[in-house]
Design a protein around this motif. Structure first.
Motif, PDB file in Angstrom:
ATOM      1  N   GLN A  25     -44.654 -81.575 -18.289  1.00  0.00           N
ATOM      2  CA  GLN A  25     -44.051 -80.653 -19.321  1.00  0.00           C
ATOM      3  C   GLN A  25     -44.999 -81.044 -20.470  1.00  0.00           C
ATOM      4  OE1 GLN A  25     -39.837 -80.790 -19.848  1.00  0.00           O
ATOM      5  NE2 GLN A  25     -39.501 -79.745 -17.747  1.00  0.00           N
ATOM      6  N   GLN A  26     -45.314 -79.697 -21.210  1.00  0.00           N
ATOM      7  CA  GLN A  26     -46.063 -79.859 -22.540  1.00  0.00           C
ATOM      8  C   GLN A  26     -47.410 -80.322 -22.494  1.00  0.00           C
ATOM      9  OE1 GLN A  26     -45.074 -77.877 -24.652  1.00  0.00           O
ATOM     10  NE2 GLN A  26     -42.708 -77.680 -24.199  1.00  0.00           N
ATOM     11  N   GLY A  27     -48.084 -80.487 -21.054  1.00  0.00           N
ATOM     12  CA  GLY A  27     -49.263 -80.921 -20.995  1.00  0.00           C
ATOM     13  C   GLY A  27     -50.037 -80.478 -19.575  1.00  0.00           C
ATOM     14  N   PHE A  28     -51.118 -81.031 -19.308  1.00  0.00           N
ATOM     15  CA  PHE A  28     -51.891 -80.642 -17.881  1.00  0.00           C
ATOM     16  C   PHE A  28     -52.531 -81.913 -17.524  1.00  0.00           C
ATOM     17  CE2 PHE A  28     -54.600 -79.924 -21.463  1.00  0.00           C
ATOM     18  CZ  PHE A  28     -55.905 -80.319 -21.080  1.00  0.00           C
ATOM     19  N   VAL A  29     -52.959 -81.836 -16.085  1.00  0.00           N
ATOM     20  CA  VAL A  29     -53.674 -82.965 -15.444  1.00  0.00           C
ATOM     21  C   VAL A  29     -54.831 -82.247 -14.656  1.00  0.00           C
ATOM     22  CG1 VAL A  29     -52.280 -82.542 -13.468  1.00  0.00           C
ATOM     23  CG2 VAL A  29     -53.414 -84.986 -14.159  1.00  0.00           C
ATOM     24  N   THR A  30     -55.819 -83.171 -14.768  1.00  0.00           N
ATOM     25  CA  THR A  30     -57.066 -82.926 -14.240  1.00  0.00           C
ATOM     26  C   THR A  30     -57.234 -83.962 -13.151  1.00  0.00           C
ATOM     27  OG1 THR A  30     -58.600 -83.698 -15.837  1.00  0.00           O
ATOM     28  CG2 THR A  30     -58.213 -81.461 -15.902  1.00  0.00           C
ATOM     29  N   CYS A  31     -57.606 -83.533 -11.829  1.00  0.00           N
ATOM     30  CA  CYS A  31     -57.806 -84.697 -10.965  1.00  0.00           C
ATOM     31  C   CYS A  31     -59.277 -84.569 -10.148  1.00  0.00           C
ATOM     32  CB  CYS A  31     -56.712 -84.498  -9.744  1.00  0.00           C
ATOM     33  SG  CYS A  31     -55.202 -84.882 -10.502  1.00  0.00           S
ATOM     34  N   ASP A  32     -59.765 -85.602  -9.664  1.00  0.00           N
ATOM     35  CA  ASP A  32     -61.049 -85.451  -8.791  1.00  0.00           C
ATOM     36  C   ASP A  32     -61.169 -86.480  -7.888  1.00  0.00           C
ATOM     37  OD1 ASP A  32     -61.874 -87.568 -10.610  1.00  0.00           O
ATOM     38  OD2 ASP A  32     -63.156 -86.198 -11.594  1.00  0.00           O
ATOM     39  N   GLY A  33     -62.087 -86.667  -7.008  1.00  0.00           N
ATOM     40  CA  GLY A  33     -61.976 -87.672  -6.073  1.00  0.00           C
ATOM     41  C   GLY A  33     -63.042 -87.486  -4.987  1.00  0.00           C
ATOM     42  N   ASP A  34     -63.636 -88.530  -4.617  1.00  0.00           N
ATOM     43  CA  ASP A  34     -65.026 -88.223  -3.441  1.00  0.00           C
ATOM     44  C   ASP A  34     -64.099 -87.938  -2.145  1.00  0.00           C
ATOM     45  OD1 ASP A  34     -66.721 -88.983  -5.378  1.00  0.00           O
ATOM     46  OD2 ASP A  34     -66.728 -91.330  -4.759  1.00  0.00           O
ATOM     47  N   PHE A  35     -63.025 -88.422  -2.069  1.00  0.00           N
ATOM     48  CA  PHE A  35     -62.204 -87.980  -0.777  1.00  0.00           C
ATOM     49  C   PHE A  35     -61.184 -86.814  -0.700  1.00  0.00           C
ATOM     50  CE2 PHE A  35     -63.387 -92.517  -0.710  1.00  0.00           C
ATOM     51  CZ  PHE A  35     -64.316 -92.201   0.075  1.00  0.00           C
ATOM     52  N   GLY A  36     -61.292 -86.055  -1.800  1.00  0.00           N
ATOM     53  CA  GLY A  36     -60.313 -85.040  -2.160  1.00  0.00           C
ATOM     54  C   GLY A  36     -59.380 -85.321  -3.069  1.00  0.00           C
ATOM     55  N   VAL A  37     -58.755 -84.203  -3.770  1.00  0.00           N
ATOM     56  CA  VAL A  37     -57.656 -84.425  -4.684  1.00  0.00           C
ATOM     57  C   VAL A  37     -56.442 -85.084  -4.154  1.00  0.00           C
ATOM     58  CG1 VAL A  37     -56.242 -83.225  -6.529  1.00  0.00           C
ATOM     59  CG2 VAL A  37     -58.727 -82.399  -5.891  1.00  0.00           C
ATOM     60  N   PHE A  38     -55.887 -86.081  -4.789  1.00  0.00           N
ATOM     61  CA  PHE A  38     -54.538 -86.805  -4.442  1.00  0.00           C
ATOM     62  C   PHE A  38     -54.809 -87.528  -3.148  1.00  0.00           C
ATOM     63  CE2 PHE A  38     -52.564 -82.394  -6.035  1.00  0.00           C
ATOM     64  CZ  PHE A  38     -52.982 -82.908  -7.276  1.00  0.00           C
ATOM     65  N   ASN A  39     -56.021 -87.915  -2.957  1.00  0.00           N
ATOM     66  CA  ASN A  39     -56.492 -88.847  -1.786  1.00  0.00           C
ATOM     67  C   ASN A  39     -56.976 -90.277  -2.430  1.00  0.00           C
ATOM     68  OD1 ASN A  39     -55.594 -86.906   0.107  1.00  0.00           O
ATOM     69  ND2 ASN A  39     -58.044 -86.314   0.456  1.00  0.00           N
ATOM     70  N   PHE A  40     -57.076 -91.012  -1.546  1.00  0.00           N
ATOM     71  CA  PHE A  40     -57.560 -92.424  -1.731  1.00  0.00           C
ATOM     72  C   PHE A  40     -58.542 -92.574  -2.679  1.00  0.00           C
ATOM     73  CE2 PHE A  40     -60.490 -95.752  -0.686  1.00  0.00           C
ATOM     74  CZ  PHE A  40     -60.032 -96.862  -1.348  1.00  0.00           C
ATOM     75  N   ASN A  41     -58.541 -93.110  -3.599  1.00  0.00           N
ATOM     76  CA  ASN A  41     -59.607 -93.626  -4.765  1.00  0.00           C
ATOM     77  C   ASN A  41     -59.811 -92.144  -5.613  1.00  0.00           C
ATOM     78  OD1 ASN A  41     -60.835 -95.708  -5.511  1.00  0.00           O
ATOM     79  ND2 ASN A  41     -62.820 -95.348  -4.497  1.00  0.00           N
ATOM     80  N   SER A  42     -59.003 -91.333  -5.494  1.00  0.00           N
ATOM     81  CA  SER A  42     -59.005 -90.257  -6.522  1.00  0.00           C
ATOM     82  C   SER A  42     -58.123 -90.479  -7.674  1.00  0.00           C
ATOM     83  CB  SER A  42     -58.314 -88.793  -5.985  1.00  0.00           C
ATOM     84  OG  SER A  42     -57.015 -88.933  -5.734  1.00  0.00           O
ATOM     85  N   SER A  43     -58.707 -89.717  -8.854  1.00  0.00           N
ATOM     86  CA  SER A  43     -57.908 -90.207  -9.974  1.00  0.00           C
ATOM     87  C   SER A  43     -57.630 -89.036 -10.615  1.00  0.00           C
ATOM     88  CB  SER A  43     -58.967 -91.121 -10.924  1.00  0.00           C
ATOM     89  OG  SER A  43     -60.063 -90.372 -11.380  1.00  0.00           O
ATOM     90  N   CYS A  44     -56.412 -89.067 -11.487  1.00  0.00           N
ATOM     91  CA  CYS A  44     -56.067 -87.955 -12.237  1.00  0.00           C
ATOM     92  C   CYS A  44     -56.030 -88.491 -13.895  1.00  0.00           C
ATOM     93  CB  CYS A  44     -54.565 -87.555 -11.755  1.00  0.00           C
ATOM     94  SG  CYS A  44     -54.539 -86.847 -10.074  1.00  0.00           S
ATOM     95  N   GLN A  45     -56.507 -87.766 -14.638  1.00  0.00           N
ATOM     96  CA  GLN A  45     -56.328 -87.754 -15.973  1.00  0.00           C
ATOM     97  C   GLN A  45     -55.395 -86.896 -16.729  1.00  0.00           C
ATOM     98  OE1 GLN A  45     -60.040 -88.131 -18.023  1.00  0.00           O
ATOM     99  NE2 GLN A  45     -59.100 -88.620 -19.868  1.00  0.00           N
ATOM    100  N   PHE A  46     -54.528 -87.330 -17.673  1.00  0.00           N
ATOM    101  CA  PHE A  46     -53.423 -86.312 -18.257  1.00  0.00           C
ATOM    102  C   PHE A  46     -53.812 -86.248 -19.729  1.00  0.00           C
ATOM    103  CE2 PHE A  46     -51.566 -88.652 -14.675  1.00  0.00           C
ATOM    104  CZ  PHE A  46     -50.704 -87.781 -13.941  1.00  0.00           C
ATOM    105  N   HIS A  47     -53.320 -84.958 -20.223  1.00  0.00           N
ATOM    106  CA  HIS A  47     -53.491 -84.562 -21.539  1.00  0.00           C
ATOM    107  C   HIS A  47     -52.350 -83.975 -21.949  1.00  0.00           C
ATOM    108  CE1 HIS A  47     -58.103 -85.017 -20.685  1.00  0.00           C
ATOM    109  NE2 HIS A  47     -57.547 -84.578 -19.421  1.00  0.00           N
ATOM    110  N   CYS A  48     -52.126 -83.953 -23.446  1.00  0.00           N
ATOM    111  CA  CYS A  48     -50.868 -83.347 -23.805  1.00  0.00           C
ATOM    112  C   CYS A  48     -51.236 -82.282 -24.727  1.00  0.00           C
ATOM    113  CB  CYS A  48     -50.084 -84.212 -24.419  1.00  0.00           C
ATOM    114  SG  CYS A  48     -49.092 -85.723 -23.518  1.00  0.00           S
ATOM    115  N   GLY A  49     -50.457 -81.128 -24.902  1.00  0.00           N
ATOM    116  CA  GLY A  49     -50.507 -79.865 -25.755  1.00  0.00           C
ATOM    117  C   GLY A  49     -50.555 -80.633 -27.293  1.00  0.00           C
ATOM    118  N   THR A  50     -50.639 -79.462 -27.998  1.00  0.00           N
ATOM    119  CA  THR A  50     -50.799 -79.919 -29.507  1.00  0.00           C
ATOM    120  C   THR A  50     -49.588 -79.980 -30.009  1.00  0.00           C
ATOM    121  OG1 THR A  50     -52.570 -78.070 -29.820  1.00  0.00           O
ATOM    122  CG2 THR A  50     -51.225 -78.819 -32.021  1.00  0.00           C
TER     123      THR A  50
END
Length: 443
Positions: A176-201
């Motif tokens: 809530q009041q933010g968003f997340v961006t994810c990436d990974g060599d084996f697919g989003v939400f899979n092993f070794n993937s990472s997700c970075q969180f950001h908040c709104g103003t």
């Protein structure tokens, strides 16, 4: 004589006809099979001891000392201490240069144990033909030879018979009041993937900014959240103001607003509204409230002005009293007050000179006056002059005093001749009759 022993997919091969040095033995194994045997556990040692025939010179196995470590040459892996099977007091490097290893097959003492030996010694050769192939396991596994078979040992983060399936973590949604961006060599939400969180103003991140999917199928940290930026509380009215605040998100946080209002009789200096901005600061400082000021009063002529100013000169709640000098009277309110709307409670009063009743000279007299402040006013001095044949009866002078009265009763002019006749005529008359005669002869 070249023989091989087959146990399902894994096969052992040996040459007992000729004993050769360790290097030659390995070359023979690599040419004809996979490599010199690499022993992985004690069960395999016992298996070899049962299957291989006795050779007086014993057998070379595929392990050497490289850079000071005993290393399986086929896999280039260092010997696991738990898998070691050394004979008593071995390895001892007796005589130095003992960098190769032999196995005591069917020896009467310490059978199937290992001994370090010089690589130049001549011994029988034992090889293996691997059951693992490129197709045995996926690229995310290590194919491990076992007695009679093989198994795919999955690398961290992979599962399945061939380790072809990647471990998945629970999907992550935008906070809530933010968003997340994810990436990974084996697919989003899979092993070794990472997700970075950001908040709104106006919001800041509480928790880890980045999460990583572990081999266990769990994220390495708890999910963060976006919390509204907080401003410091505003202290309540110390300068005569009150405030009304709204908090759409949480108290004293981003987008909270406060409206200021002064008490009656005070006017606001500064902004009447402030907002908690995205940096955690209020957009405006709290205002001040100053007492409303009325127009300055001037001291009326011939008067004294006395004021009580609890909140400032000629300000709200100031009270002023006007007193007139002697001989003057006040027209208007004695006391006026500065009201909350910035007006005085009444017009400023004035001091007017006191006046006495008008004097008349009569028929046979002449009235004279000095009037410094106005005709028949305070300080006026008047006297009467009688005509010929008349005389003054009473005080010759009178003045207008501060009480609005004449200081003396004004005189009258009386005829002289008639007066002597009247005196003669009064012999034997009563007092009332005499007074009546005098009055009838006065002017």
């Amino acid at each position: 004589m070249q023989l091989f022993l087959t146990v399902k997919a894994w096969t052992y091969h040996y040459n007992i006809d000729i004993n050769v040095d360790w290097k030659t033995a390995r070359q023979w194994c690599q040419k004809n099979y996979t490599d010199m045997v690499a022993i992985q556990n004690h069960a395999e040692v016992e298996h070899l001891n049962q299957l291989l025939p006795f050779n007086k010179a014993y057998y070379w196995i595929g392990i050497r000392k490289i850079d000071g470590y005993w290393t399986w040459i086929g896999t280039n892996k260092r010997l696991d201490p738990e898998a070691a099977n050394w004979a008593e007091n071995e390895p001892n490097n007796k005589g130095s240069g003992q960098d190769c290893v032999e196995i005591y097959i069917k020896r009467s003492k310490e059978t199937a144990k290992w001994n370090d030996e010089k690589c130049s010694k001549k011994k029988a050769t034992v090889c293996y033909l691997a059951s693992c192939s490129k197709e045995s396991c996926s690229e995310h596994a290590e194919c491990v030879e076992t007695i009679g078979s093989y198994k795919c040992q999955c690398l961290p983060g992979f599962i399945g018979p061939r380790c072809e399936e990647v471990v998945q973590c629970r999907p992550i949604e935008n906070p809530q009041q933010g968003f997340v961006t994810c990436d990974g060599d084996f697919g989003v939400f899979n092993f070794n993937s990472s997700c970075q969180f950001h908040c709104g103003t106006g919001f800041k991140l509480e928790g880890a900014q980045r999460l990583r999917c572990l081999a266990s199928g769990h994220w390495d940290n708890a999910l963060p959240s976006c919390q509204a930026v907080q401003c410091l509380p505003i202290t309540d009215a110390s300068d005569g103001w009150s405030m009304n605040c709204t908090h759409p998100l949480s108290i004293h946080s981003f987008n909270s607003s406060c409206e200021f209002k002064c008490e009656e009789g005070f006017e606001l200096k500064g902004s009447n509204t402030t907002w908690c901005d995205q940096t955690g600061h209020w957009t405006h400082k709290p205002p001040t409230c100053q007492a409303v000021a009325c127009d300055p009063l001037e001291t009326p002529a011939k008067s004294h002005l006395t004021c009580d100013d609890p909140l400032g000169k000629f300000s709200f709640r100031s009270s002023c009293i006007t007193t007139c000098e002697e001989g003057y009277t006040l027209r208007g309110e004695t006391t006026i007050t500065c009201l909350s709307d910035g007006n005085w409670s009444a017009p400023s009063p004035v001091c007017e000179v006191i006046r006495c009743d008008a004097l008349e000279s009569g028929q046979h007299g002449s009235l004279h006056c000095q009037d410094p402040l106005g005709k028949f006013s305070y300080g006026s001095l008047c006297w009467l002059e009688c005509g010929a044949g008349f005389t003054l009866n009473g005080s010759n002078f009178t003045s207008c005093i501060s009480q609005g009265k004449w200081s003396h009763e004004f005189p009258v002019c009386q005829g002289i001749l008639k007066l002597s006749i009247l005196f003669d005529a009064t012999v034997g008359l009563t007092k009332e009759t005499i007074d009546t005669l005098f009055v009838s002869q006065s002017f």
